[in-house]
Design an enzyme around this catalytic site. Structure first.
Site, short mmCIF file in Angstrom:
data_model
loop_
_atom_site.label_atom_id
_atom_site.label_comp_id
_atom_site.label_asym_id
_atom_site.label_seq_id
_atom_site.Cartn_x
_atom_site.Cartn_y
_atom_site.Cartn_z
N GLY A 188 2.00 -2.71 -3.77
CA GLY A 188 3.05 -2.67 -2.93
C GLY A 188 2.69 -3.19 -1.62
CG ASP A 203 -4.85 3.60 -1.01
OD1 ASP A 203 -3.77 4.04 -1.14
OD2 ASP A 203 -5.23 2.53 -0.44
C1 S3P Z 1 -2.25 -0.49 2.70
C2 S3P Z 1 -2.13 0.71 3.39
C3 S3P Z 1 -2.18 1.80 2.64
C4 S3P Z 1 -2.56 2.11 1.40
C5 S3P Z 1 -2.51 0.56 0.23
C6 S3P Z 1 -2.91 -0.14 1.52
C7 S3P Z 1 -2.48 -1.71 3.32
O1 S3P Z 1 -0.86 2.18 1.82
O2 S3P Z 1 -2.00 2.92 0.42
O3 S3P Z 1 -3.43 1.08 -0.79
O4 S3P Z 1 -2.76 -2.35 3.01
O5 S3P Z 1 -1.56 -1.14 4.60
P1 S3P Z 1 0.97 2.82 3.16
O6 S3P Z 1 0.72 2.11 4.89
O7 S3P Z 1 2.22 2.88 3.03
O8 S3P Z 1 0.27 4.08 3.64
#
Ligand code: S3P
Length: 460
Positions: A117, A343
């Protein structure tokens, strides 16, 4: 699943990747004390950002300690597909020769982010400020995750999107020829949303502002400054921040030394806490306060985690952590702590299962939209191993009894952190804990299994 094998230095397309779609089950059983000194892989968030900013900078960026996990390799591949020159020069050492802000080239094929993601959403932001069109895709887990939260602000900035139901992948993003700077209040505390807007704002004239009610990880801001952008972050009240970026900077290539990932360190840390007699040292762990909610919580539970050799690079502090087995007690974790440990709730739930007393983790709605529905998956992981657990609205309540019966098989749901948390649980449970598939661990921590074995864990 793609794995990077020890590959010769050279252009990234020359690196050797092997492919396996077979599930890889594994069992974890109680062992003697865990001991030794390890360095977990480079931070995933910083690794993605170093590649992306390197690709948007003019000149050469040298990265050391890059996480060579599947998620980050997919970002590296996408940077190359967008016109940057990405080379692996040695173990965890990479260079990126960038194209400059707004300079991405039209990719010839869809960009595939696999399970990631972060990679997908940050690159959407970077592409939104370029006059090109790109198809974004990923695996079944990523295809099920919400993208509207990213697309909404990017459309306000002038990008156009053709997507399926609910803005899910695969989708086509047409970047803006003349991106508009915006002021955007993030609807949830998400560094991914904030970062996507800031990366798009790089190409816009004038000032792009992101306002967040609760501060999320600030790696994008810190690294943008390191690459030469004019960016300020002002704390407003007790929680929340206003981040202001002046668009169209000339980013220059920079050196980035990636510290060890606290989210990966969380697994050997909790394992050391719950296995009697353990004494484990972890070097170079990043201790940015917006990432260390787990360490705060574990200390409140009675954990012995000692910090030494505190230092920093490019604004990111790091330290050596010594972790010794500890008697843990249940605590209440406030909802405002969630962004700094989003996380880590899975492995915290494992620690809570071995604690004495009840642990209440509040305000976990964001866990439902991660690599899996982590709220339900965490409860299922505990339940199948004999732990009493309840999901109440967005809260997770774990009844710690000082020991865990174990004996269950945990469903991974294409989620690396479920697999690693379950294996950690088995390190101290009465009966072994089985995991249906460990293949996804390669997305963030390719050496997790050998590293845990080197400390004394019994995985077979
Ligand atoms: C991340 C932000 C987090 C986290 C992901 C890494 C990042 O997600 O859960 O593993 O590197 O910006 P969200 O910002 O959508 O909560």
């Amino acid at each position: 699943m793609w794995y990077l094998r020890a590959s010769p230095p050279g252009l990234f397309k020359d690196t050797i990747l092997t492919h396996s779609d077979q599930p890889r089950p594994l069992q974890s059983r109680a062992s003697g004390p865990l001991t030794g000194k390890v360095r977990v892989p480079g931070d995933k968030s910083i690794s993605h950002r170093a590649l992306i900013l390197g690709a948007l900078a003019v000149g050469e960026t040298r990265i050391s300690g890059l996480l060579e996990g599947e998620d980050v390799l997919n970002t590296a591949k996408s940077m190359q597909a967008l016109g940057a020159r990405v080379q692996r020069t040695g173990d965890f050492a990479w260079t990126v020769n960038g194209v400059g802000v707004g300079g991405f080239a039209q990719p010839k094929a869809p960009l595939d982010f696999g399970n990631s993601g972060t990679g997908c959403r940050l690159v959407m932001g970077a592409v939104a400020g370029c006059p090109i069109s790109a198809v974004f895709d990923g695996d079944a887990s990523l295809r099920s995750r919400p993208m509207r939260r990213i697309l909404d602000p990017l459309e306000k900035m002038g990008a156009r999107v053709t997507a399926g139901e609910g803005g899910r992948l695969p989708l086509t993003l047409q970047g803006a020829r003349d991106p508009l700077p915006i002021t955007y209040q993030t609807p949830v505390a998400s560094a991914q949303i904030k970062s996507a807007v800031l990366l798009a704002g790089l190409a816009a004239p004038g000032t792009t502002t992101v306002v967040e009610t609760e501060a999320s990880r600030d790696h994008t801001e810190l690294m943008l400054r390191h690459f030469g952008a004019d960016i300020t972050s002002v704390q407003e009240g007790r929680h929340g921040r206003r981040i202001t970026l002046v668009g169209q900077p000339e980013l220059h290539g920079a050196n980035v030394a990636v510290p060890a990932d606290p989210s990966s360190a969380a697994f050997p840390i909790v394992a050391a806490l719950i296995v009697e007699g353990s004494d484990v040292v972890l070097s170079d762990v990043m201790t940015n306060p917006l990432r260390t909610g787990l360490f705060t919580t574990l200390r409140e539970m009675g954990a012995s985690i000692e910090e030494s050799e505190v230092r920093g690079d490019a604004g990111e502090p790091m330290a050596r952590l010594r972790v010794r087995a500890s008697k843990l007690r249940g605590v209440e974790v406030p909802p405002e702590r969630a962004p700094s440990m989003i996380d880590e709730y899975l492995v915290l739930a494992v620690a809570a299962s071995f604690a004495e007393g009840t642990t209440i983790m509040r305000g976990l709605q964001e866990l439902r939209v991660k690599e899996s529905d982590r709220l339900e998956a965490t409860a299922a992981m505990l339940r199948v191993n004999g732990v009493t657990v309840e999901v109440s609205g967005d809260d997770l309540i774990v009844e710690g009894r000082g020991h865990v019966p174990g004996g269950g098989t945990v469903a991974t749901h294409m989620d690396h952190r479920i697999a690693m948390s379950a294996l950690v649980m088995g390190c101290a449970s009465d009966q072994p804990v089985s995991v249906d598939d460990t293949a996804f661990i390669a997305t963030s921590f390719p050496d997790f299994i050998p590293m845990m074995r080197s400390l004394g864990a019994d995985f077979s």
